[in-house]
Design a protein around this motif. Sequence first.
Motif, mmCIF file in Angstrom:
data_model
loop_
_atom_site.group_PDB
_atom_site.id
_atom_site.type_symbol
_atom_site.label_atom_id
_atom_site.label_comp_id
_atom_site.label_asym_id
_atom_site.label_seq_id
_atom_site.Cartn_x
_atom_site.Cartn_y
_atom_site.Cartn_z
ATOM 1 N N GLU A 19 35.298 20.432 43.824
ATOM 2 C CA GLU A 19 33.960 19.961 44.116
ATOM 3 C C GLU A 19 33.744 18.553 43.566
ATOM 4 O O GLU A 19 34.207 18.228 42.484
ATOM 5 C CB GLU A 19 32.914 20.908 43.521
ATOM 6 C CG GLU A 19 32.886 22.246 44.207
ATOM 7 C CD GLU A 19 31.786 23.141 43.690
ATOM 8 O OE1 GLU A 19 31.334 22.925 42.551
ATOM 9 O OE2 GLU A 19 31.386 24.048 44.422
ATOM 10 N N THR A 21 30.663 15.359 43.203
ATOM 11 C CA THR A 21 29.230 15.111 43.178
ATOM 12 C C THR A 21 28.978 13.678 43.624
ATOM 13 O O THR A 21 29.676 12.760 43.200
ATOM 14 C CB THR A 21 28.669 15.327 41.755
ATOM 15 O OG1 THR A 21 28.921 16.669 41.370
ATOM 16 C CG2 THR A 21 27.174 15.078 41.713
ATOM 17 N N LEU A 42 20.276 18.928 54.443
ATOM 18 C CA LEU A 42 21.486 19.066 53.625
ATOM 19 C C LEU A 42 22.011 20.495 53.624
ATOM 20 O O LEU A 42 23.218 20.724 53.567
ATOM 21 C CB LEU A 42 21.213 18.606 52.190
ATOM 22 C CG LEU A 42 21.010 17.109 51.995
ATOM 23 C CD1 LEU A 42 20.557 16.815 50.572
ATOM 24 C CD2 LEU A 42 22.285 16.344 52.327
ATOM 25 N N ASP A 46 28.061 21.697 56.287
ATOM 26 C CA ASP A 46 29.147 22.500 55.724
ATOM 27 C C ASP A 46 29.746 21.804 54.510
ATOM 28 O O ASP A 46 29.942 20.595 54.511
ATOM 29 C CB ASP A 46 30.256 22.718 56.757
ATOM 30 C CG ASP A 46 29.851 23.680 57.852
ATOM 31 O OD1 ASP A 46 28.927 24.489 57.622
ATOM 32 O OD2 ASP A 46 30.450 23.620 58.936
ATOM 33 N N GLY A 47 30.025 22.587 53.478
ATOM 34 C CA GLY A 47 30.682 22.057 52.289
ATOM 35 C C GLY A 47 29.751 21.709 51.153
ATOM 36 O O GLY A 47 30.177 21.596 50.012
ATOM 37 N N ILE A 48 28.459 21.525 51.425
ATOM 38 C CA ILE A 48 27.524 21.212 50.352
ATOM 39 C C ILE A 48 27.202 22.500 49.606
ATOM 40 O O ILE A 48 26.780 23.488 50.198
ATOM 41 C CB ILE A 48 26.245 20.543 50.878
ATOM 42 C CG1 ILE A 48 26.586 19.153 51.412
ATOM 43 C CG2 ILE A 48 25.181 20.455 49.785
ATOM 44 C CD1 ILE A 48 25.415 18.365 51.919
ATOM 45 N N THR A 49 27.425 22.479 48.288
ATOM 46 C CA THR A 49 27.194 23.664 47.476
ATOM 47 C C THR A 49 25.916 23.572 46.656
ATOM 48 O O THR A 49 25.388 24.590 46.223
ATOM 49 C CB THR A 49 28.380 23.922 46.522
ATOM 50 O OG1 THR A 49 28.575 22.780 45.695
ATOM 51 C CG2 THR A 49 29.652 24.204 47.314
ATOM 52 N N ALA A 51 22.266 20.750 45.915
ATOM 53 C CA ALA A 51 21.580 19.466 46.092
ATOM 54 C C ALA A 51 20.335 19.452 45.216
ATOM 55 O O ALA A 51 19.557 20.399 45.229
ATOM 56 C CB ALA A 51 21.203 19.246 47.546
ATOM 57 N N VAL A 62 24.189 15.442 45.174
ATOM 58 C CA VAL A 62 24.765 16.454 46.048
ATOM 59 C C VAL A 62 26.150 16.827 45.556
ATOM 60 O O VAL A 62 26.995 15.959 45.331
ATOM 61 C CB VAL A 62 24.849 15.930 47.497
ATOM 62 C CG1 VAL A 62 25.472 16.960 48.411
ATOM 63 C CG2 VAL A 62 23.469 15.530 48.000
ATOM 64 N N THR A 63 26.382 18.135 45.376
ATOM 65 C CA THR A 63 27.700 18.652 45.019
ATOM 66 C C THR A 63 28.293 19.227 46.287
ATOM 67 O O THR A 63 27.637 20.000 46.995
ATOM 68 C CB THR A 63 27.585 19.729 43.924
ATOM 69 O OG1 THR A 63 26.928 19.148 42.796
ATOM 70 C CG2 THR A 63 28.959 20.237 43.507
ATOM 71 N N TYR A 64 29.554 18.866 46.568
ATOM 72 C CA TYR A 64 30.178 19.308 47.814
ATOM 73 C C TYR A 64 31.657 19.544 47.631
ATOM 74 O O TYR A 64 32.280 19.056 46.698
ATOM 75 C CB TYR A 64 29.918 18.286 48.929
ATOM 76 C CG TYR A 64 30.547 16.932 48.670
ATOM 77 C CD1 TYR A 64 31.775 16.606 49.231
ATOM 78 C CD2 TYR A 64 29.911 15.988 47.864
ATOM 79 C CE1 TYR A 64 32.360 15.369 48.995
ATOM 80 C CE2 TYR A 64 30.498 14.757 47.628
ATOM 81 C CZ TYR A 64 31.711 14.449 48.196
ATOM 82 O OH TYR A 64 32.282 13.238 47.956
ATOM 83 N N ASP A 65 32.215 20.316 48.545
ATOM 84 C CA ASP A 65 33.647 20.579 48.606
ATOM 85 C C ASP A 65 34.217 19.734 49.744
ATOM 86 O O ASP A 65 33.910 19.989 50.906
ATOM 87 C CB ASP A 65 33.892 22.069 48.872
ATOM 88 C CG ASP A 65 35.359 22.433 48.935
ATOM 89 O OD1 ASP A 65 36.218 21.553 48.729
ATOM 90 O OD2 ASP A 65 35.657 23.605 49.201
#
Length: 66
Positions: A19, A21, A42, A46-49, A51, A62-65
């Motif tokens: 992940e 940020t 948001l 897809d992929g945002i875990t 916000a 925003v935290t994302y994979d």
Amino acid sequence: MTENPDTAGETSGGGQRRELTARLVVPEMDCPSCAQKVDKSLQRVDGITDATLQPTTGTANVTYDP
């Protein structure tokens, strides 16, 4: 929007999620109503875990994979 990626939530290893940020600058987001619209948008990405929106500063963390 402007993106400033960080590697704060990085995870490595076999099959584990990595992940990242990013701090996004959203100049037109200046009230709670605008923030709610940005948040809903948001959530559909897809992929945002996670916000965290700050309408007073016009930013979103925003935290994302990737």
